[in-house]
Design an enzyme around this catalytic site. Structure first.
Site, PDB file in Angstrom:
ATOM      1  N   CYS A 114       5.711  -2.521  15.803  1.00 48.35           N
ATOM      2  CA  CYS A 114       5.162  -1.092  16.284  1.00 48.35           C
ATOM      3  C   CYS A 114       5.894  -0.382  17.152  1.00 48.35           C
ATOM      4  O   CYS A 114       5.645   0.864  17.181  1.00 48.35           O
ATOM      5  CB  CYS A 114       3.874  -1.551  17.005  1.00 48.35           C
ATOM      6  SG  CYS A 114       2.802  -2.403  15.701  1.00 48.35           S
ATOM      7  N   HIS A 249       1.125   4.884  20.821  1.00 49.08           N
ATOM      8  CA  HIS A 249       0.862   3.910  19.719  1.00 49.08           C
ATOM      9  C   HIS A 249      -0.645   3.626  19.410  1.00 49.08           C
ATOM     10  O   HIS A 249      -1.434   3.550  20.206  1.00 49.08           O
ATOM     11  CB  HIS A 249       1.567   2.630  20.000  1.00 49.08           C
ATOM     12  CG  HIS A 249       1.341   1.515  18.973  1.00 49.08           C
ATOM     13  ND1 HIS A 249       1.290   1.968  17.481  1.00 49.08           N
ATOM     14  CD2 HIS A 249       1.188   0.353  18.740  1.00 49.08           C
ATOM     15  CE1 HIS A 249       1.259   1.071  16.593  1.00 49.08           C
ATOM     16  NE2 HIS A 249       1.229  -0.237  17.576  1.00 49.08           N
ATOM     17  N   ASN A 279      -3.845   0.698  12.669  1.00 50.79           N
ATOM     18  CA  ASN A 279      -2.657   0.927  13.195  1.00 50.79           C
ATOM     19  C   ASN A 279      -1.662   0.526  12.020  1.00 50.79           C
ATOM     20  O   ASN A 279      -1.763  -0.017  11.061  1.00 50.79           O
ATOM     21  CB  ASN A 279      -2.579  -0.612  14.170  1.00 50.79           C
ATOM     22  CG  ASN A 279      -1.231  -0.952  14.748  1.00 50.79           C
ATOM     23  OD1 ASN A 279      -0.361  -0.077  14.397  1.00 50.79           O
ATOM     24  ND2 ASN A 279      -1.243  -1.716  15.453  1.00 50.79           N
TER      25      ASN A 279
HETATM   26  N1  COA Z   1     -15.584  -8.708  12.882  1.00 46.71           N
HETATM   27  C1  COA Z   1     -16.332  -9.626  13.632  1.00 46.71           C
HETATM   28  N2  COA Z   1     -16.022 -10.342  14.363  1.00 46.71           N
HETATM   29  C2  COA Z   1     -14.695 -10.890  14.923  1.00 46.71           C
HETATM   30  C3  COA Z   1     -13.663 -10.060  14.230  1.00 46.71           C
HETATM   31  C4  COA Z   1     -14.098  -9.163  13.337  1.00 46.71           C
HETATM   32  N3  COA Z   1     -13.251  -8.375  12.501  1.00 46.71           N
HETATM   33  N4  COA Z   1     -12.428 -10.406  14.764  1.00 46.71           N
HETATM   34  C5  COA Z   1     -12.877 -11.416  15.793  1.00 46.71           C
HETATM   35  N5  COA Z   1     -14.417 -11.494  15.755  1.00 46.71           N
HETATM   36  C6  COA Z   1     -14.902 -12.207  16.860  1.00 46.71           C
HETATM   37  C7  COA Z   1     -14.058 -13.784  17.061  1.00 46.71           C
HETATM   38  O1  COA Z   1     -14.330 -14.455  16.106  1.00 46.71           O
HETATM   39  C8  COA Z   1     -15.002 -13.953  18.610  1.00 46.71           C
HETATM   40  O2  COA Z   1     -16.049 -14.522  18.214  1.00 46.71           O
HETATM   41  P1  COA Z   1     -16.572 -16.013  19.006  1.00 46.71           P
HETATM   42  O3  COA Z   1     -16.714 -15.460  20.402  1.00 46.71           O
HETATM   43  O4  COA Z   1     -17.818 -16.320  18.229  1.00 46.71           O
HETATM   44  O5  COA Z   1     -15.361 -16.839  18.630  1.00 46.71           O
HETATM   45  C9  COA Z   1     -15.142 -12.606  19.007  1.00 46.71           C
HETATM   46  O6  COA Z   1     -15.260 -11.498  17.892  1.00 46.71           O
HETATM   47  C10 COA Z   1     -14.095 -12.156  20.076  1.00 46.71           C
HETATM   48  O7  COA Z   1     -12.913 -12.447  19.691  1.00 46.71           O
HETATM   49  P2  COA Z   1     -11.833 -11.966  20.491  1.00 46.71           P
HETATM   50  O8  COA Z   1     -10.481 -11.930  19.540  1.00 46.71           O
HETATM   51  O9  COA Z   1     -11.827 -12.530  21.689  1.00 46.71           O
HETATM   52  O10 COA Z   1     -12.249 -10.159  20.526  1.00 46.71           O
HETATM   53  P3  COA Z   1     -11.398  -9.262  21.611  1.00 46.71           P
HETATM   54  O11 COA Z   1     -12.570  -8.452  22.099  1.00 46.71           O
HETATM   55  O12 COA Z   1     -10.088  -9.789  22.155  1.00 46.71           O
HETATM   56  O13 COA Z   1     -10.865  -8.166  20.512  1.00 46.71           O
HETATM   57  C11 COA Z   1      -8.984  -7.450  19.365  1.00 46.71           C
HETATM   58  C12 COA Z   1      -9.913  -8.496  19.353  1.00 46.71           C
HETATM   59  C13 COA Z   1      -7.850  -7.763  18.114  1.00 46.71           C
HETATM   60  C14 COA Z   1      -9.591  -6.283  18.719  1.00 46.71           C
HETATM   61  C15 COA Z   1      -8.356  -7.105  20.662  1.00 46.71           C
HETATM   62  O14 COA Z   1      -7.970  -8.213  21.260  1.00 46.71           O
HETATM   63  C16 COA Z   1      -7.316  -6.117  20.591  1.00 46.71           C
HETATM   64  O15 COA Z   1      -7.232  -5.256  20.208  1.00 46.71           O
HETATM   65  N6  COA Z   1      -5.900  -6.715  20.977  1.00 46.71           N
HETATM   66  C17 COA Z   1      -4.847  -6.038  20.824  1.00 46.71           C
HETATM   67  C18 COA Z   1      -4.363  -5.910  19.579  1.00 46.71           C
HETATM   68  C19 COA Z   1      -3.153  -4.956  19.374  1.00 46.71           C
HETATM   69  O16 COA Z   1      -3.090  -4.124  19.920  1.00 46.71           O
HETATM   70  N7  COA Z   1      -2.345  -5.623  18.194  1.00 46.71           N
HETATM   71  C20 COA Z   1      -1.501  -4.407  17.935  1.00 46.71           C
HETATM   72  C21 COA Z   1      -0.309  -4.390  18.863  1.00 46.71           C
HETATM   73  S1  COA Z   1       0.952  -3.508  18.043  1.00 46.71           S
END
Ligand code: COA
Length: 322
Positions: A114, A249, A279
């Protein structure tokens, strides 16, 4: 006057197929509400089979050249950032070179996930300042829909396809400090396992899909990006108030908002496309830049701060006077 890289034109390309959260939720265990609340994403574009990184990069580059009033003869080099190249080689940049009818100069790809566009901008800017090139296309082009794991709802809902490009032209600063003021790129390979693709053509026929520890990436993104924008401002003796636009980004609305708040910028000074594009990795910054210049929000003379972070980890920032 020292040579500066003037941002002469921007261009964008998005596949016509738009996929809503609701459409994804028909095949993935997710919901529009979850995706919007956690990421701000409403929809993304997915490429058709013919819409490869080279195809989309070519279209974005054509638009950037047209916006700059430039032709193939003006292109000394093409730097294309992608994690989803058409082939292992030749470089996707050279497929673009051929498609544009450019028959001289150089071209190569950059693999910095990215952060790839910021890396490309940095390399191009340094070449232009050193007198090694006068006109350089910097392109970000990605088809992440082809490397997503559709069994992993934590990642497959986050990404989209598209391409963005800028044409940089060597120019005198003309007293108005127009052009790229500075670029700052960083990497920490020890964090390679929090965001990666678990395969490649070099690995026993395993093309691989994207794997991410979202929480860890989130944590590092906020810290590293904040450091990186401060570094860019300090390098130019500028402060938060001098920034007219943040073009971040586009990974997650919450990270974008946090960066805007850190800079003290009102939301209307932060360009957001993640809601419509999701993204698009290396394409996200040039796509957002092309949109905001194209619709007249970012005007000549504006000071624009660009930043990105991605797998590697690799990250960076750039400060540009339009
Ligand atoms: N739909 C529904 N539920 C989902 C899901 C989806 N698409 N993806 C994950 N979940 C669930 C998980 O299973 C988890 O459930 P549980 O509590 O029962 O285990 C819950 O949601 C929380 O998951 P978690 O991964 O802790 O969520 P989060 O608040 O950290 O959000 C992201 C996840 C990916 C949105 C977040 O971590 C994020 O944006 N990270 C940065 C990613 C990024 O910028 N990446 C690119 C960089 S270039």
């Amino acid at each position: 006057m020292p040579i500066r890289s003037i941002l002469a034109g921007t261009g964008a390309y998005l596949p016509s197929r738009v996929v809503s959260n609701d459409e994804l939720a028909r095949t993935v265990d997710t919901s529009d509400a979850w995706i919007q609340e956690r990421t701000g994403i409403r929809q993304r574009h997915f490429a058709a089979p013919h819409e490869t990184a080279a195809f989309m990069g070519t279209e974005a580059a054509r638009a950037a050249l047209a916006a700059a009033g430039a032709t193939a003869a003006d292109v000394d080099g093409i730097i294309l950032a992608t994690s989803t190249p058409d082939q292992a080689f030749p470089a996707t940049a050279l497929r673009v070179q051929a498609a544009l009818g450019v028959t001289h100069g150089f071209g190569f790809d950059i693999a910095a996930a990215c952060a790839g566009f910021i890396y490309g901008l940095s390399v191009a800017d340094n070449m232009i300042r050193a007198g090694g090139a006068k006109g350089v296309l910097v392109i970000g082009s990605e088809v992440y829909s082809r490397i997503l794991n559709w069994q992993d709802r934590g990642t497959c809902v986050l990404f989209g396809d598209g391409a963005g490009a800028v044409f940089l032209r060597a120019g005198e600063g003309s007293g108005s400090d127009r052009g790229i003021l500075s670029t700052h790129i960083h990497a920490q390979g020890t964090l390679g396992d929090i965001l990666y693709v678990d395969g490649a053509v070099g690995q026993h026929d395993k093309p691989g899909t994207l794997v991410m520890n979202g929480r860890e990436v989130f944590r590092h993104a906020v810290t590293r990006l904040a450091e990186s924008v401060e570094e860019a401002l300090a390098a130019n003796g500028l402060g938060h108030r001098d920034v007219d636009w943040l073009v971040p980004h586009q990974a997650n609305r919450r990270i974008i908002d946090a960066m805007g708040r850190k800079l003290g910028l009102p939301p209307e000074r932060v360009v957001v496309t993640v809601d419509r594009h999701a993204n698009t990795s290396a394409a996200s910054v040039p796509l957002a830049l092309a949109e905001a210049i194209g619709d007249g929000r970012i005007r000549p003379g504006s000071l624009v701060l660009l930043e990105a972070l991605g797998g590697g980890l690799a990250w960076g920032s750039a400060l540009v006077r339009l």
